[in-house]
Structure formats: structure tokens, C-alpha cells
Design a protein around this motif. Sequence first.
Motif, mmCIF file in Angstrom:
data_model
loop_
_atom_site.group_PDB
_atom_site.id
_atom_site.type_symbol
_atom_site.label_atom_id
_atom_site.label_comp_id
_atom_site.label_asym_id
_atom_site.label_seq_id
_atom_site.Cartn_x
_atom_site.Cartn_y
_atom_site.Cartn_z
ATOM 1 N N ASP A 1 -0.049 10.224 5.379
ATOM 2 C CA ASP A 1 -0.047 9.613 6.699
ATOM 3 C C ASP A 1 -1.180 10.220 7.530
ATOM 4 O OD1 ASP A 1 0.791 12.063 7.778
ATOM 5 O OD2 ASP A 1 2.903 11.479 7.808
ATOM 6 N N LYS A 2 -1.291 9.793 8.776
ATOM 7 C CA LYS A 2 -2.415 10.235 9.606
ATOM 8 C C LYS A 2 -2.462 11.750 9.770
ATOM 9 C CE LYS A 2 -3.200 6.151 12.496
ATOM 10 N NZ LYS A 2 -3.256 5.630 13.893
ATOM 11 N N ASP A 3 -1.302 12.395 9.711
ATOM 12 C CA ASP A 3 -1.228 13.841 9.893
ATOM 13 C C ASP A 3 -1.370 14.617 8.593
ATOM 14 O OD1 ASP A 3 -0.806 13.505 12.656
ATOM 15 O OD2 ASP A 3 1.341 13.178 12.320
ATOM 16 N N GLY A 4 -1.546 13.923 7.483
ATOM 17 C CA GLY A 4 -1.734 14.586 6.206
ATOM 18 C C GLY A 4 -0.472 14.808 5.401
ATOM 19 N N ALA A 5 0.674 14.352 5.882
ATOM 20 C CA ALA A 5 1.917 14.492 5.124
ATOM 21 C C ALA A 5 1.979 13.415 4.042
ATOM 22 C CB ALA A 5 3.120 14.365 6.052
ATOM 23 N N PRO A 6 2.529 13.715 2.873
ATOM 24 C CA PRO A 6 2.641 12.706 1.811
ATOM 25 C C PRO A 6 3.429 11.480 2.285
ATOM 26 C CG PRO A 6 3.102 14.886 0.936
ATOM 27 C CD PRO A 6 3.032 15.032 2.435
ATOM 28 N N TYR A 7 2.905 10.309 1.992
ATOM 29 C CA TYR A 7 3.564 9.054 2.350
ATOM 30 C C TYR A 7 4.449 8.632 1.184
ATOM 31 C CZ TYR A 7 4.185 4.092 3.460
ATOM 32 O OH TYR A 7 4.712 2.859 3.721
ATOM 33 N N ARG A 8 5.766 8.733 1.365
ATOM 34 C CA ARG A 8 6.704 8.427 0.289
ATOM 35 C C ARG A 8 7.656 7.279 0.646
ATOM 36 N NH1 ARG A 8 6.913 14.368 0.021
ATOM 37 N NH2 ARG A 8 5.767 15.052 -1.839
ATOM 38 N N GLU A 9 7.320 6.526 1.679
ATOM 39 C CA GLU A 9 8.193 5.416 2.069
ATOM 40 C C GLU A 9 8.195 4.343 0.976
ATOM 41 O OE1 GLU A 9 10.064 5.449 4.733
ATOM 42 O OE2 GLU A 9 9.270 7.430 5.257
ATOM 43 N N PRO A 10 9.334 3.715 0.711
ATOM 44 C CA PRO A 10 9.394 2.657 -0.309
ATOM 45 C C PRO A 10 8.885 1.320 0.240
ATOM 46 C CG PRO A 10 11.557 2.992 0.630
ATOM 47 C CD PRO A 10 10.668 4.032 1.263
ATOM 48 N N ARG A 11 7.728 1.374 0.845
ATOM 49 C CA ARG A 11 7.093 0.180 1.408
ATOM 50 C C ARG A 11 5.607 0.215 1.084
ATOM 51 N NH1 ARG A 11 10.830 1.660 5.287
ATOM 52 N NH2 ARG A 11 9.355 3.036 6.329
ATOM 53 N N TRP A 12 5.054 -0.899 0.650
ATOM 54 C CA TRP A 12 3.628 -0.994 0.345
ATOM 55 C C TRP A 12 2.863 -1.078 1.661
ATOM 56 C CZ3 TRP A 12 0.964 0.265 -3.613
ATOM 57 C CH2 TRP A 12 -0.316 -0.250 -3.848
ATOM 58 N N PRO A 13 1.954 -0.128 1.948
ATOM 59 C CA PRO A 13 1.333 -0.074 3.280
ATOM 60 C C PRO A 13 0.462 -1.281 3.608
ATOM 61 C CG PRO A 13 1.033 1.989 2.085
ATOM 62 C CD PRO A 13 1.539 0.997 1.104
ATOM 63 N N TRP A 14 -0.109 -1.913 2.596
ATOM 64 C CA TRP A 14 -1.019 -3.025 2.844
ATOM 65 C C TRP A 14 -0.250 -4.343 2.805
ATOM 66 C CZ3 TRP A 14 -1.821 0.960 -0.601
ATOM 67 C CH2 TRP A 14 -2.783 1.911 -0.216
ATOM 68 N N ALA A 15 0.484 -4.608 3.853
ATOM 69 C CA ALA A 15 1.310 -5.815 3.924
ATOM 70 C C ALA A 15 1.363 -6.293 5.361
ATOM 71 C CB ALA A 15 2.716 -5.532 3.401
ATOM 72 N N ARG A 16 1.673 -7.562 5.553
ATOM 73 C CA ARG A 16 1.686 -8.154 6.889
ATOM 74 C C ARG A 16 3.054 -8.064 7.568
ATOM 75 N NH1 ARG A 16 -2.721 -11.282 8.293
ATOM 76 N NH2 ARG A 16 -4.202 -11.758 6.632
ATOM 77 N N SER A 17 4.058 -7.632 6.849
ATOM 78 C CA SER A 17 5.383 -7.516 7.440
ATOM 79 C C SER A 17 6.173 -6.461 6.676
ATOM 80 C CB SER A 17 6.123 -8.857 7.392
ATOM 81 O OG SER A 17 6.471 -9.180 6.061
ATOM 82 N N THR A 18 7.236 -5.972 7.307
ATOM 83 C CA THR A 18 8.093 -4.989 6.654
ATOM 84 C C THR A 18 8.758 -5.582 5.420
ATOM 85 O OG1 THR A 18 8.500 -3.853 8.744
ATOM 86 C CG2 THR A 18 10.072 -3.460 6.963
ATOM 87 N N ALA A 19 9.216 -6.821 5.527
ATOM 88 C CA ALA A 19 9.874 -7.466 4.390
ATOM 89 C C ALA A 19 8.908 -7.596 3.207
ATOM 90 C CB ALA A 19 10.397 -8.841 4.798
ATOM 91 N N GLU A 20 7.678 -8.010 3.499
ATOM 92 C CA GLU A 20 6.679 -8.132 2.435
ATOM 93 C C GLU A 20 6.367 -6.763 1.838
ATOM 94 O OE1 GLU A 20 1.930 -9.111 1.949
ATOM 95 O OE2 GLU A 20 3.025 -10.056 3.610
ATOM 96 N N ALA A 21 6.268 -5.736 2.699
ATOM 97 C CA ALA A 21 5.960 -4.385 2.229
ATOM 98 C C ALA A 21 7.036 -3.879 1.274
ATOM 99 C CB ALA A 21 5.815 -3.438 3.419
ATOM 100 N N GLU A 22 8.287 -4.115 1.588
ATOM 101 C CA GLU A 22 9.381 -3.640 0.743
ATOM 102 C C GLU A 22 9.441 -4.417 -0.572
ATOM 103 O OE1 GLU A 22 12.704 -4.022 3.350
ATOM 104 O OE2 GLU A 22 12.314 -2.098 4.369
#
Length: 270
Positions: free
Chosen positions: A137-158
Amino acid sequence: MDEPSLPEESVTVVTLTRYRPVEVQRAMRSVRAQTTTTPVHHLVLIDDNREIQSTLAEVAGDFPRCEIRYVPREPHETSGPGRSSRLRNLGVRHASSTWIAFLDDDNEWDPDHLDSLLRCAREQGARAAFSDVSLLDKDGAPYREPRWPWARSTAEAEATYRDLAARGVCEPGSNVIRHRMDVLDVPVDTSAWLLDRQLLLDVPFDDHFSAVDARDLVSEDDKLFYQLVERGEPVAATGRPTLHYYLGGYSNSYETVAPTERDAISWASE
């Protein structure tokens, strides 16, 4: 008759920057810290911003192997992958090295990133090699969310994340993206590549982007990836996440991007 000697290996790292004076210096330190014994030259191309030019001029002495060039825009040029493609191609033409790597100004590498790519390319006799990616993430912490960051909506990301996890691109609980040439909907990120300079002269970055490309968020690294796939270019993979990709702006779910940032990531069809 003696056979002609091969040119000594060297790498030029090309970085584009416009509005990130702090982040680009982090990228410059990352290139300076590379542990490979192969000569490395860093070319930073400033995209029409005199303020960043002044900032980097003040620290240039700390980066003796870094060349900083200011590149003004033509009146018709706008932000977007078309402009980025032209700058990347300029960097390739300007370089005199055998290899080219790209490091975006908001990313960084492990110290052995280039060395691992060079060894992998040599061992497999490939003109192109890439690493895996660790998302931060912007602060350097590992991004482990079960969502694809390159998406137009939360539903699409998941939904996209579930699909890619099933195909081995991501793994629940991990921040690593496993790049694969056979997963065409996840092109290799530009900052993960090491590419033979002559290959990039033969297959330059495409600088034409249509309204359909804008709708589908197609970028210049996407098009390069597809060109290499279409050519059947042999490609080597280190399997190591030595690229650290910082999320932010374009790399967020479209629903969560502020309107000002959303404007900055769009582009006019050309």
C-alpha cells in the motif's frame, strides 16, 4: 578468421517522472543499490515539469550513474499511455546498453533484482525476462486484501481476485502476484521486465491508443506484453517477487479513487 566479439553486457534503467519528486528519488536509490556486477546506467526522463527538474538537480551528485533529462511536451500531447510510450521509446533509442529495464517512479526493487533477471536470461538464452511482484500500500505495508486492485468496482475486484487465485496468479494471504505468459488478462508489469535493447527497437512501445483502449484501461505495458506473446518471443521468469509495487491512484478500485485522481488516470483517444 576470428569471430566478432559480443558487446559487453550493460543495463540501462529508464524511469519516467512528472509529479512525484519524493517517490522518484526512492526509485533512484533503488537503482543505485543494485548489486549486479554488470554496469548499470539510470536514465530519468522528466515529463515536462521544471519543478521536478530543479529538485533532482539538487541531488544529482548523489547519483553518479544517473542521467537526468528534461523532455518538453508538444502542444498536442496529453497524459496517458501514448505519451508514456513515446518517452519509453526515446529512452530505448538514447541508451547504448545491451539490456533495458524500466522502473516506474513510484516503485522500487530488491537489491538483486537486476542480477536475478540477468542470470535467468543468460541461463535460458532469452531476450526477455521478468520477475514476480509484491504489492504494497502507499505506506509500504503488504497488500493482502482479497480484491484485485485494478478494477472499477469492489464487486469486480473481488470476483477478479477469486478467478486469478484459482489460476495461481495470487494466493490468499499473500501480497505476491505470480506473472505468467499464459495468463493473458494479467500482462507483465513494465517494471518487472528486463529486455534486450534490440528487441525493443524491433518491437517498440505502441503509442496509439483508442477510445476502446481507454474504456478497457489498456496501457503501454499491456500492448508490449501482447506483442511479445504474438511474436512467440521466448521469455524467462525468475519466479521471485523482486519488484515492489506501491498501490495508489490508478492502482485503486475505481469506486475509491478521488475525482481529481480519476481525471489524472484517464486519457484522450488519439
